[in-house]
Design a protein around this motif. Sequence first.
Motif, short mmCIF file in Angstrom:
data_model
loop_
_atom_site.label_atom_id
_atom_site.label_comp_id
_atom_site.label_asym_id
_atom_site.label_seq_id
_atom_site.Cartn_x
_atom_site.Cartn_y
_atom_site.Cartn_z
N LEU A 100 0.85 -1.19 0.00
CA LEU A 100 0.00 0.00 0.00
C LEU A 100 0.88 1.24 0.00
O LEU A 100 2.01 1.23 0.50
N THR A 101 0.37 2.33 -0.55
CA THR A 101 1.10 3.59 -0.50
C THR A 101 0.86 4.24 0.86
O THR A 101 -0.23 4.14 1.42
N TYR A 102 1.87 4.92 1.36
CA TYR A 102 1.73 5.56 2.67
C TYR A 102 2.68 6.76 2.74
O TYR A 102 3.66 6.85 2.00
N GLY A 103 2.38 7.67 3.65
CA GLY A 103 3.23 8.85 3.79
C GLY A 103 2.91 9.61 5.06
O GLY A 103 1.90 9.36 5.71
N ASN A 104 3.80 10.51 5.41
CA ASN A 104 3.56 11.34 6.59
C ASN A 104 3.46 12.80 6.18
O ASN A 104 4.08 13.23 5.20
N TYR A 105 2.65 13.53 6.90
CA TYR A 105 2.41 14.94 6.61
C TYR A 105 2.82 15.77 7.81
O TYR A 105 2.38 15.51 8.94
N ILE A 106 3.68 16.75 7.57
CA ILE A 106 4.16 17.63 8.64
C ILE A 106 3.43 18.96 8.55
O ILE A 106 3.57 19.67 7.55
N PRO A 107 2.64 19.33 9.54
CA PRO A 107 1.87 20.58 9.50
C PRO A 107 2.77 21.81 9.42
O PRO A 107 3.91 21.79 9.91
N ASP A 108 2.25 22.86 8.81
CA ASP A 108 3.00 24.12 8.72
C ASP A 108 3.14 24.75 10.10
O ASP A 108 4.11 25.47 10.36
N GLU A 109 2.16 24.52 10.96
CA GLU A 109 2.22 25.06 12.32
C GLU A 109 1.61 24.06 13.30
O GLU A 109 0.73 23.28 12.94
N GLN A 110 2.08 24.10 14.53
CA GLN A 110 1.58 23.18 15.55
C GLN A 110 0.35 23.78 16.22
O GLN A 110 0.42 24.34 17.31
N SER A 111 -0.76 23.66 15.55
CA SER A 111 -2.03 24.18 16.04
C SER A 111 -3.15 23.34 15.46
O SER A 111 -2.94 22.56 14.52
N THR A 112 -4.34 23.47 16.00
CA THR A 112 -5.48 22.72 15.47
C THR A 112 -5.68 23.04 14.00
O THR A 112 -5.94 22.14 13.19
N GLU A 113 -5.55 24.32 13.65
CA GLU A 113 -5.72 24.72 12.24
C GLU A 113 -4.65 24.08 11.36
O GLU A 113 -4.94 23.63 10.25
N GLY A 114 -3.43 24.04 11.86
CA GLY A 114 -2.35 23.43 11.09
C GLY A 114 -2.57 21.94 10.91
O GLY A 114 -2.33 21.39 9.83
N PHE A 115 -3.05 21.28 11.96
CA PHE A 115 -3.32 19.84 11.87
C PHE A 115 -4.47 19.57 10.91
O PHE A 115 -4.43 18.62 10.12
N GLU A 116 -5.50 20.40 10.95
CA GLU A 116 -6.65 20.24 10.06
C GLU A 116 -6.24 20.40 8.60
O GLU A 116 -6.70 19.65 7.72
N LYS A 117 -5.36 21.35 8.35
CA LYS A 117 -4.88 21.57 6.98
C LYS A 117 -4.10 20.35 6.48
O LYS A 117 -4.26 19.91 5.33
N ALA A 118 -3.28 19.78 7.34
CA ALA A 118 -2.51 18.58 6.96
C ALA A 118 -3.44 17.40 6.72
O ALA A 118 -3.22 16.60 5.80
N ILE A 119 -4.49 17.27 7.54
CA ILE A 119 -5.46 16.19 7.34
C ILE A 119 -6.17 16.35 6.01
O ILE A 119 -6.38 15.37 5.27
N SER A 120 -6.52 17.58 5.66
CA SER A 120 -7.18 17.84 4.37
C SER A 120 -6.27 17.47 3.21
O SER A 120 -6.72 16.90 2.21
N GLU A 121 -4.99 17.77 3.34
CA GLU A 121 -4.03 17.42 2.28
C GLU A 121 -3.95 15.91 2.12
O GLU A 121 -3.93 15.39 1.00
N ALA A 122 -3.92 15.20 3.25
CA ALA A 122 -3.87 13.74 3.19
C ALA A 122 -5.13 13.19 2.54
O ALA A 122 -5.08 12.25 1.72
N ALA A 123 -6.28 13.78 2.88
CA ALA A 123 -7.55 13.33 2.30
C ALA A 123 -7.58 13.56 0.79
O ALA A 123 -8.03 12.69 0.02
N GLU A 124 -7.09 14.69 0.35
CA GLU A 124 -7.05 15.00 -1.08
C GLU A 124 -6.10 14.09 -1.84
O GLU A 124 -6.26 13.87 -3.05
N ASN A 125 -5.13 13.53 -1.14
CA ASN A 125 -4.17 12.61 -1.77
C ASN A 125 -4.61 11.16 -1.67
O ASN A 125 -3.80 10.25 -1.87
N GLY A 126 -5.89 10.96 -1.36
CA GLY A 126 -6.44 9.61 -1.42
C GLY A 126 -6.33 8.77 -0.18
O GLY A 126 -6.44 7.53 -0.25
N ALA A 127 -6.11 9.39 0.99
CA ALA A 127 -5.97 8.60 2.22
C ALA A 127 -7.25 7.84 2.54
O ALA A 127 -8.34 8.41 2.50
N ARG A 128 -7.10 6.58 2.84
CA ARG A 128 -8.23 5.76 3.30
C ARG A 128 -8.22 5.66 4.82
O ARG A 128 -9.25 5.48 5.45
N VAL A 129 -7.01 5.75 5.39
CA VAL A 129 -6.84 5.75 6.84
C VAL A 129 -5.89 6.88 7.21
O VAL A 129 -4.83 7.03 6.61
#
Length: 361
Positions: A61-90
């Motif tokens: 399976l393909t996998y990867g890690n995403y490092i947020p631009d900032e350590q905040s809820t907004e930064g984490f949400e942005k990273a989650i959105s990026e992962a979702a747009e890149n096809g994350a299933r989990v």
Amino acid sequence: MKNTWKGILGCFLMAALLCGCGKSEDEKEVALITDGGTVGTASFHKEAWDGIARYCKEEELTYGNYIPDEQSTEGFEKAISEAAENGARVIVCAGDEFSEAVGSMQSEYKKIKFLLLDAVPVDEDGKEYIRRNTHAVLFSEQQAGFLAGYAAVTEGYTNLGFMGGEESEQNIQYGAGFIQGADYASKEKGLAAGQVTIRYKYEGSDELKPSVMADANAWYRGGCQVIFACGQPMQTAVQKSAETLGKAVIGSNYNQSSLSDSVVISAVKRVQEIAYQQVGAALDGDFKGGEKESLGTGHDGVGLTMAYTTMTQFTQESYSAIYGQMAEGKIKVTGKEISSDPSAAGVENVTVQVEEAQTEE
């Protein structure tokens, strides 16, 4: 000639079809969102990453890690959105700093399965909120702390220290377990009441401060033989003090042995193995969506780093025996705050000396 061109055209079409069916370079079916750090050095997130990588390599399976631009809820949400747009299933997150981000994004991406380790998602009001596409996994810090205290006294230490950051639920549980484990080993060894002492303190902050190292220096110079340090800033400061004074440290959360020679053993949450198992469950249809669970010795969720210990009296045989009793439920460990009144938890042999946290002006 016509047949030749038809053959060439057919090859191009086949190649195009094969490329179209393949996975894009950016696609990551399983994603880990970090807290801003990398996964290349010893850390809680590296443990999660290693578990994810092992599973995905086995299953191709393909996998990867995403490092947020900032350590905040907004930064984490942005990273989650990026992962979702890149096809994350989990999507995997680890730590209570992700509670709000997962709490909101689990509703935004209902078809994605979220695995939150060592925390529970919350809504905007801070109330626990777990949707059916999210599984929260907690760990029994009190059992890990018990094993640390038991190991310390079994090894022969009688002047111990416990140092945590904020008086958080996690640190309270680690500390309570440490006291009980030390007391259990003290009774097992037939030591007299008061022969084992534990200096006990919450520093009042999880930040790395000079006062933490100053406290560790004072404790070690005052006869403390080993300190159980909880929280990375605490561990960093205590390890530096121990290195300077030739003393010992018990690490927490993950294997600390590669960070300092002063670490004699670590009480760990088995994040790597749990991440491996739970990612598999999410993809194989055995996902416990909408639930939270706490994993202890009965599920091999916590333990000690016996493969990396420098202890000599606390052996693998000693460890297997006490671990087995805990896993079978023969030893009960409370996670409630007991430092001010250890006797309430049946602690009789160990003397606990509580020190007040310093208040900053």
